[in-house]
Design a protein around this motif. Structure first.
Motif, PDB file in Angstrom:
ATOM      1  N   ARG A 213      -1.596   8.705  10.285  1.00  0.00           N
ATOM      2  CA  ARG A 213      -0.876   7.818  11.283  1.00  0.00           C
ATOM      3  C   ARG A 213      -1.809   6.924  11.827  1.00  0.00           C
ATOM      4  N   ALA A 214      -1.308   5.569  12.067  1.00  0.00           N
ATOM      5  CA  ALA A 214      -2.034   4.517  12.710  1.00  0.00           C
ATOM      6  C   ALA A 214      -2.182   4.627  14.283  1.00  0.00           C
ATOM      7  N   LEU A 215      -3.418   4.682  14.746  1.00  0.00           N
ATOM      8  CA  LEU A 215      -3.794   4.847  16.051  1.00  0.00           C
ATOM      9  C   LEU A 215      -3.684   3.323  16.770  1.00  0.00           C
ATOM     10  N   ASP A 216      -4.216   2.410  16.012  1.00  0.00           N
ATOM     11  CA  ASP A 216      -4.335   1.026  16.606  1.00  0.00           C
ATOM     12  C   ASP A 216      -4.341   0.312  15.335  1.00  0.00           C
ATOM     13  N   ARG A 218      -7.099  -0.766  13.933  1.00  0.00           N
ATOM     14  CA  ARG A 218      -8.456  -0.641  13.216  1.00  0.00           C
ATOM     15  C   ARG A 218      -8.302   0.957  12.750  1.00  0.00           C
ATOM     16  N   SER A 219      -7.769   1.718  13.654  1.00  0.00           N
ATOM     17  CA  SER A 219      -8.145   3.159  13.593  1.00  0.00           C
ATOM     18  C   SER A 219      -7.006   3.766  12.821  1.00  0.00           C
ATOM     19  N   ILE A 220      -7.095   5.041  11.843  1.00  0.00           N
ATOM     20  CA  ILE A 220      -5.994   5.717  11.343  1.00  0.00           C
ATOM     21  C   ILE A 220      -6.723   7.067  11.287  1.00  0.00           C
ATOM     22  N   GLU A 221      -5.733   7.912  11.924  1.00  0.00           N
ATOM     23  CA  GLU A 221      -5.786   9.447  11.975  1.00  0.00           C
ATOM     24  C   GLU A 221      -5.384  10.168  10.870  1.00  0.00           C
ATOM     25  N   VAL A 222      -6.170  10.975   9.907  1.00  0.00           N
ATOM     26  CA  VAL A 222      -5.836  11.588   8.916  1.00  0.00           C
ATOM     27  C   VAL A 222      -6.127  13.074   9.211  1.00  0.00           C
ATOM     28  N   ALA A 223      -5.091  13.920   8.706  1.00  0.00           N
ATOM     29  CA  ALA A 223      -5.213  15.360   8.730  1.00  0.00           C
ATOM     30  C   ALA A 223      -5.875  16.012   7.320  1.00  0.00           C
ATOM     31  N   VAL A 224      -6.940  16.643   7.628  1.00  0.00           N
ATOM     32  CA  VAL A 224      -7.507  17.339   6.445  1.00  0.00           C
ATOM     33  C   VAL A 224      -7.650  18.768   6.518  1.00  0.00           C
TER      34      VAL A 224
END
Length: 363
Positions: A213-216, A218-224
């Motif tokens: 999911r995109a935080l903004d 520039r930043s993208i959070e990925v579950a690993v």
């Protein structure tokens, strides 16, 4: 006719431009760390610091000799020409473990003529936190040469800086958040909401819905996965996912010092009309001698007579048709026959008029 392609470094790309995620984003916390240290280069052939003008070199030598049990008489003046004070820099890559070698750069900070052929003595390299992360030592390699004799001097390349391949050894590892937590953050190299959305869509399409999911912009959070082994395999698969990066921000980069211009494939041009002309000013000076009469008692005077001429070339009104392709934009601007410096003003005028659909960045 001046060809704009000679001043513009671009690549003609197709409508769809796919890049790997590793080419457009980095993993937060996985980065290089800069190291720096102060040291001495010895063994120079008379090209070191002039110690009378660099007192810190003398102080460093005295301190080093004192640590080795050599005590100089008080007030002893050292006149050494084969020693140079240098700054040593290196980049500590992510996940570097103790014992691994690093390349270092050695740069003179005094008035040494050359560090060619010198040997760097053991130098601690510190990070921004003040801790020592590597130790550097070795023979300096300088890609250049120089000589002087009889008042003449010849030199090829820069001699006051050199490198030591594998000249440092890592002594301390840097902690990384890579293996901590159940999520990782991807940071795009350039902030772009549309590219961030496409990266999220590509990850969810290839690795499972709801993983990213995109935080903004520039930043993208990925579950690993939490397990370290699964995490490495997961990221290896993640970095190879292809993302369509076409349609990003249109940008024109102008180097005001060199006159070079670069633009990406998203630059478009709306219809516009431009009148372009050159103004040249020529100043010439002619010496005029004023000779007085023989009995006047005056002196001969040499004066300068200046002639100034101004020439204005007529500007032609040129119609630039609208274009949605970079090749057409270049072709349209080539019709002006302008120099790179003229194009700087032309592009700024097009941007101000709203015809150039791109962001102008002047460096």
């Amino acid at each position: 006719m001046f060809m704009l392609a000679a001043a513009i470094g671009v690549g003609w790309l197709g409508e769809a431009h796919a890049e790997r995620i590793k080419d457009v984003a980095s993993i937060a916390g996985v980065r290089d760390n800069q190291l720096v240290g102060y040291g001495l280069v010895v063994g120079l052939d008379g090209t070191g610091d002039q110690t009378t003008q660099t007192p810190f070199t003398v102080q460093s030598i005295q301190s080093m000799l004192g640590q080795m049990g050599v005590n100089l008489p008080p007030g002893q003046s050292l006149q050494l020409k084969n020693v140079a004070s240098v700054m040593v820099t290196a980049s500590l890559p992510p996940f570097a473990a103790p014992g691994q070698p690093l390349d270092v750069t050695v740069s003179s900070m005094g008035n040494a003529k050359s560090v060619k052929g010198g040997t760097l003595l053991m130098t601690p390299l510190k990070g921004a936190d003040g801790n020592v992360y590597a130790i550097a030592q070795g023979n300096v390699v300088v890609a250049g040469a120089g000589a002087s004799a009889g008042g003449s001097k010849a030199q090829v390349n820069h001699l006051a800086a050199g490198r030591i391949p594998g000249g440092a050894t890592v002594e301390r590892a840097v902690a990384s958040p890579f293996a901590q937590g159940s999520t990782l953050r991807l940071d795009l190299y350039a902030s772009d909401f549309s590219v961030a959305r496409r990266v999220v869509d590509a990850i969810n399409r290839n690795l499972g819905s709801g993983i990213a999911r995109a935080l903004d912009g520039r930043s993208i959070e990925v579950a690993v996965p939490v397990e370290a082994n699964d995490r490495v395999a997961f990221l290896g698969q993640l970095e190879e996912i292809n993302v369509d990066t076409s349609g990003g921000a249109a940008k024109v980069v102008i180097n005001a010092r060199t006159g070079s211009i670069a633009m990406n494939q998203n630059v478009t041009l709306e219809p516009a009309a431009i009148a372009h002309g050159n103004l040249s000013v020529t100043i010439s000076s002619t010496p005029v001698i004023s000779q007085p009469n023989a009995l006047s008692g005056g002196q001969t005077v040499v004066a300068q007579q200046s002639d100034i001429s101004i020439k204005a070339d007529p500007g032609k009104l040129i119609l630039l048709p609208g274009s949605a392709k970079l090749a057409d934009v270049v072709k349209a601007l080539n019709t002006l026959g302008a120099t790179p410096q003229d194009l700087l003003a032309i592009l700024q005028a097009l941007k101000a008029s709203g015809s150039l659909r791109a962001e102008l960045e002047i460096i």
